[in-house]
Write a protein that holds these residues in place. Structure first.
Motif, PDB file in Angstrom:
ATOM      1  N   ALA A  78      14.603  70.135  62.552  1.00  0.00           N
ATOM      2  CA  ALA A  78      13.345  69.389  62.502  1.00  0.00           C
ATOM      3  C   ALA A  78      12.203  70.380  62.365  1.00  0.00           C
ATOM      4  CB  ALA A  78      13.162  68.539  63.760  1.00  0.00           C
ATOM      5  N   ASP A  79      11.219  70.053  61.502  1.00  0.00           N
ATOM      6  CA  ASP A  79      10.058  70.934  61.365  1.00  0.00           C
ATOM      7  C   ASP A  79       8.769  70.126  61.457  1.00  0.00           C
ATOM      8  OD1 ASP A  79       9.557  69.749  58.901  1.00  0.00           O
ATOM      9  OD2 ASP A  79      10.501  71.360  57.751  1.00  0.00           O
ATOM     10  N   ILE A  80       7.647  70.837  61.439  1.00  0.00           N
ATOM     11  CA  ILE A  80       6.340  70.232  61.672  1.00  0.00           C
ATOM     12  C   ILE A  80       5.921  69.343  60.505  1.00  0.00           C
ATOM     13  CG2 ILE A  80       4.985  72.088  60.625  1.00  0.00           C
ATOM     14  CD1 ILE A  80       4.234  70.101  63.852  1.00  0.00           C
ATOM     15  N   PHE A  81       6.562  69.504  59.334  1.00  0.00           N
ATOM     16  CA  PHE A  81       6.203  68.724  58.156  1.00  0.00           C
ATOM     17  C   PHE A  81       6.946  67.392  58.086  1.00  0.00           C
ATOM     18  CE2 PHE A  81       5.734  73.259  57.031  1.00  0.00           C
ATOM     19  CZ  PHE A  81       4.357  73.286  56.863  1.00  0.00           C
ATOM     20  N   GLY A  82       7.717  67.068  59.128  1.00  0.00           N
ATOM     21  CA  GLY A  82       8.386  65.780  59.189  1.00  0.00           C
ATOM     22  C   GLY A  82       9.814  65.782  58.681  1.00  0.00           C
ATOM     23  N   LYS A  83      10.323  66.935  58.280  1.00  0.00           N
ATOM     24  CA  LYS A  83      11.697  66.978  57.795  1.00  0.00           C
ATOM     25  C   LYS A  83      12.666  66.888  58.964  1.00  0.00           C
ATOM     26  CE  LYS A  83      14.989  69.708  55.064  1.00  0.00           C
ATOM     27  NZ  LYS A  83      15.213  70.943  54.290  1.00  0.00           N
ATOM     28  N   ARG A  84      13.624  65.977  58.894  1.00  0.00           N
ATOM     29  CA  ARG A  84      14.672  65.806  59.892  1.00  0.00           C
ATOM     30  C   ARG A  84      16.001  65.724  59.141  1.00  0.00           C
ATOM     31  NH1 ARG A  84      10.446  66.463  61.965  1.00  0.00           N
ATOM     32  NH2 ARG A  84       9.471  65.314  63.715  1.00  0.00           N
ATOM     33  N   ALA A  85      16.947  66.584  59.490  1.00  0.00           N
ATOM     34  CA  ALA A  85      18.210  66.589  58.745  1.00  0.00           C
ATOM     35  C   ALA A  85      19.307  67.223  59.588  1.00  0.00           C
ATOM     36  CB  ALA A  85      18.052  67.362  57.433  1.00  0.00           C
ATOM     37  N   GLY A  86      20.548  66.809  59.294  1.00  0.00           N
ATOM     38  CA  GLY A  86      21.710  67.501  59.825  1.00  0.00           C
ATOM     39  C   GLY A  86      22.075  68.639  58.891  1.00  0.00           C
ATOM     40  N   ILE A  87      22.429  69.793  59.447  1.00  0.00           N
ATOM     41  CA  ILE A  87      22.749  70.965  58.617  1.00  0.00           C
ATOM     42  C   ILE A  87      24.114  71.507  59.011  1.00  0.00           C
ATOM     43  CG2 ILE A  87      20.332  71.565  58.205  1.00  0.00           C
ATOM     44  CD1 ILE A  87      20.495  73.610  60.424  1.00  0.00           C
ATOM     45  N   ASP A  88      24.730  72.225  58.043  1.00  0.00           N
ATOM     46  CA  ASP A  88      26.066  72.785  58.267  1.00  0.00           C
ATOM     47  C   ASP A  88      26.022  74.179  58.866  1.00  0.00           C
ATOM     48  OD1 ASP A  88      27.056  71.308  55.124  1.00  0.00           O
ATOM     49  OD2 ASP A  88      27.231  70.498  57.169  1.00  0.00           O
ATOM     50  N   ARG A  89      24.982  74.929  58.557  1.00  0.00           N
ATOM     51  CA  ARG A  89      24.891  76.308  59.043  1.00  0.00           C
ATOM     52  C   ARG A  89      23.425  76.717  59.168  1.00  0.00           C
ATOM     53  NH1 ARG A  89      25.828  76.555  53.597  1.00  0.00           N
ATOM     54  NH2 ARG A  89      24.405  77.916  52.392  1.00  0.00           N
ATOM     55  N   ILE A  90      23.214  77.854  59.824  1.00  0.00           N
ATOM     56  CA  ILE A  90      21.864  78.401  60.007  1.00  0.00           C
ATOM     57  C   ILE A  90      21.700  79.593  59.076  1.00  0.00           C
ATOM     58  CG2 ILE A  90      20.268  79.455  61.651  1.00  0.00           C
ATOM     59  CD1 ILE A  90      21.725  77.973  63.867  1.00  0.00           C
ATOM     60  N   ASP A  91      20.739  79.492  58.158  1.00  0.00           N
ATOM     61  CA  ASP A  91      20.494  80.581  57.219  1.00  0.00           C
ATOM     62  C   ASP A  91      19.456  81.578  57.725  1.00  0.00           C
ATOM     63  OD1 ASP A  91      22.298  79.483  55.389  1.00  0.00           O
ATOM     64  OD2 ASP A  91      20.749  78.139  54.582  1.00  0.00           O
ATOM     65  N   ASP A  92      18.717  81.198  58.739  1.00  0.00           N
ATOM     66  CA  ASP A  92      17.657  82.069  59.281  1.00  0.00           C
ATOM     67  C   ASP A  92      18.283  83.124  60.201  1.00  0.00           C
ATOM     68  OD1 ASP A  92      15.535  83.040  61.067  1.00  0.00           O
ATOM     69  OD2 ASP A  92      14.300  81.548  60.045  1.00  0.00           O
ATOM     70  N   GLU A  93      18.087  84.414  59.868  1.00  0.00           N
ATOM     71  CA  GLU A  93      18.703  85.502  60.639  1.00  0.00           C
ATOM     72  C   GLU A  93      18.196  85.547  62.076  1.00  0.00           C
ATOM     73  OE1 GLU A  93      18.123  89.316  58.907  1.00  0.00           O
ATOM     74  OE2 GLU A  93      19.037  90.404  60.582  1.00  0.00           O
ATOM     75  N   LEU A  94      16.858  85.377  62.265  1.00  0.00           N
ATOM     76  CA  LEU A  94      16.305  85.437  63.619  1.00  0.00           C
ATOM     77  C   LEU A  94      16.854  84.305  64.479  1.00  0.00           C
ATOM     78  CD1 LEU A  94      12.539  86.286  62.967  1.00  0.00           C
ATOM     79  CD2 LEU A  94      14.344  87.830  63.772  1.00  0.00           C
ATOM     80  N   VAL A  95      16.931  83.095  63.910  1.00  0.00           N
ATOM     81  CA  VAL A  95      17.436  81.947  64.659  1.00  0.00           C
ATOM     82  C   VAL A  95      18.906  82.158  65.015  1.00  0.00           C
ATOM     83  CG1 VAL A  95      17.876  79.471  64.571  1.00  0.00           C
ATOM     84  CG2 VAL A  95      15.748  80.384  63.642  1.00  0.00           C
ATOM     85  N   SER A  96      19.695  82.691  64.075  1.00  0.00           N
ATOM     86  CA  SER A  96      21.115  82.961  64.354  1.00  0.00           C
ATOM     87  C   SER A  96      21.268  83.970  65.486  1.00  0.00           C
ATOM     88  CB  SER A  96      21.801  83.488  63.095  1.00  0.00           C
ATOM     89  OG  SER A  96      21.803  82.520  62.074  1.00  0.00           O
ATOM     90  N   ARG A  97      20.386  84.979  65.485  1.00  0.00           N
ATOM     91  CA  ARG A  97      20.466  85.996  66.542  1.00  0.00           C
ATOM     92  C   ARG A  97      20.188  85.397  67.919  1.00  0.00           C
ATOM     93  NH1 ARG A  97      16.171  90.738  66.414  1.00  0.00           N
ATOM     94  NH2 ARG A  97      16.630  90.509  64.182  1.00  0.00           N
TER      95      ARG A  97
END
Length: 522
Positions: A78-97
């Motif tokens: 979920a982000d501030i622009f209203g996007k809500r979705a189910g995802i299969d993986r995390i592409d963001d390196e900082l978030v994965s860490r």
């Protein structure tokens, strides 16, 4: 002489720096508590996430705020622009860490190519925080491109995000249970429809079965409605308990350094008096010196503004002591108000409870109303003061919200025919007659979506009537205001406390009525 003056100035500078830090810490504490109140007021998972992201953006800023969280084994975004979705993986390196380490990460951005010279335009931060509830990782939140002025807030946010994790965990749990209930209900309805279609050939049997089914469905919907009400009330109580625990912890952490500050200010005042006495003695001793020396001392005294410092220093210390005492009173009121979930009954002073609640709600009231206190002489009563404070807070906040521009809130307490009466009046918009009979119903609210849950007065009614054996009534006139009158019985405890209160050392003391007070605050 110059060394003594320099020491006094240094002490004054350190004192001012302590006051500035205290003001910043108080501001950050109020900021975090306001954020927690807004998050705790949200109902429903999607609504709570939207309110969380929008309020963080409004208060802290940033280019984007992204929330990753788990429902069962599924990862959601979920982000501030209203996007809500189910995802299969995390592409963001900082978030994965952060998902792997459960530790916050801070990244500094340097925009040196902008040719700006000040850090406000050349530096920014990205923060990634884990959302931990009791050691369990509920999700991760990422705040992108934060202004450098927010840097001091970094160390204070983990406490807030741990609270967010607890609320998010409860909302996910409620969302999952509600989805399961809907799935079960959908499955049951599907089976019922199949059975009805199979029996369309026999009109008599179909009619009998339809009658039975209508009765069953009515009972099921009624039971489901009651279950939903109970679930929402339990969730609201859990949120209040979480806020109480967090508020008590924050108050405890502030109380200790405040003790040091107040003690040091007292010592500083004594030192200032001694320095002044020493300067007076030195002046008397040197009065007989040669004129040249006296002229030099006079120039130095005027150069370093010794007389002005001696005049201002006691006033600065007194003002600082008053400010520190006010902070300590606020902390004590916060600790007292945080005992909402305490089920123990004890003798308590209703006037003191109202003062504690007013201290907590003052920031909400002071811009909307002139506050008038008409406190009578009351005996202590056997009650749960934390729960009563919650009732007072709900009514006072509603009164402030009912006033559009500037009005008046009047609080009156008195003893009358073996009972205590607390009347809270406002000059707000009033309650329409068609709504007056429904204001204590669960989930009834006239506020906008996201601003009211419809549980505040329902919980107040439960606390006053069911838990304290009292009554709560309202009189209102549209355009002129409303008055809520609470009546509480002056009942006694069944035990050794019956004739008095129990002191901390175990001794008994008779009930002492509260002092008669009357004051107006603007």
């Amino acid at each position: 002489m110059p060394e003594i003056t320099t020491t006094a100035i240094d002490e004054l500078c350190r004192l001012k720096e302590r006051n500035r830090k205290l003001a910043r810490d108080k501001s950050y504490l109020q900021l975090i508590i306001n954020l927690m109140n807004k998050v705790s007021a949200a109902q429903g998972l999607e609504n709570m996430i939207g309110i969380l992201l929008n309020n963080i953006l409004d208060v802290i800023g940033g280019a984007n705020i992204v929330l990753y969280y788990m429902i069962d084994d599924d990862l959601h975004y979920a982000d501030i622009f209203g996007k809500r979705a189910g995802i299969d993986r995390i592409d963001d390196e900082l978030v994965s860490r952060v998902f792997d380490s459960a530790e916050p990460v801070e990244q500094e951005h340097d925009f040196g190519d902008t040719q700006m010279l000040t850090p406000e335009f050349t530096k920014a931060y990205t923060w990634v925080f884990p959302l931990l509830a009791g050691g369990e990782l509920i999700g991760v939140i990422k705040l992108e491109s934060l202004h450098i002025s927010m840097r001091e807030l970094y160390g204070k946010l983990p406490t807030f995000f741990n609270y967010v994790a607890s609320v998010l965990k409860n909302e996910i749990r409620s969302h999952t249970r509600l989805k399961q209930a809907f799935d079960q209900l959908r499955s049951l309805n599907k089976k019922l429809e199949e059975e009805i279609s199979e029996r369309t050939r026999a009109e008599k049997q179909l009619q009998e079965y339809a009658d039975d089914l209508a009765g069953s469905n009515s009972e099921l919907l009624l039971a489901y409605g009651e279950l939903k009400k109970a679930q929402s009330q339990l969730l609201q109580q859990d949120k209040m308990a979480s806020i109480g625990q967090l508020a008590a912890g924050v108050a405890h952490e502030i109380n200790n350094p405040m003790g040091f500050i107040i003690s040091n200010l007292g010592s500083l005042g004594k030192y200032a008096e001694k320095l002044g006495a020493y300067l007076d003695s030195t002046g008397q001793y040197l009065a007989g010196s040669d004129p040249e020396s006296l002229a030099f001392l006079a120039r130095e005294r005027n150069k370093f503004k010794i007389d002005r410092i001696r005049k201002d220093l006691p006033e600065l210390i007194i003002e600082s002591q008053e400010g520190a005492e006010r902070v300590r009173r606020i902390v004590q009121d916060l600790k007292s108000f945080s005992r909402v979930d305490n089920a123990d009954l004890a003798y308590a002073d209703i006037n003191e409870g109202l003062e504690s609640t007013l201290s907590i709600a003052w920031n909400e009231l002071k811009y909307k109303a002139t506050l008038i206190r008409e406190f009578g002489c009351l005996p202590k009563i056997y009650c749960n003061l934390g729960q009563l404070n919650q009732v007072f807070l709900n009514i006072l906040i509603n009164a402030a919200h009912a006033i559009e521009d500037r009005g008046e809130i009047r609080i009156t307490t008195r003893e009358e025919e073996g009972s205590l009466k607390v009347a809270i009046s406002d000059t707000g918009c009033g309650i329409p007659p068609e709504n007056a009979g429904r204001i204590f119903d669960p989930f009834f609210t006239t506020k906008e979506i996201g601003k009211g849950t419809g549980l505040g007065l329902a919980i107040a009614y439960d606390i006053i009537v069911n838990k304290h054996g009292g009554t709560i009534a309202v009189t209102s006139e549209v355009g002129k205001g409303s008055t809520f009158t609470i009546t509480l019985p002056i009942k006694r405890a069944s035990g050794p406390e019956e004739n008095g209160t129990v002191e901390p050392d175990g001794s008994m003391s008779p009930d002492k009525p509260a002092t008669l007070t009357g004051a107006t605050a603007k």
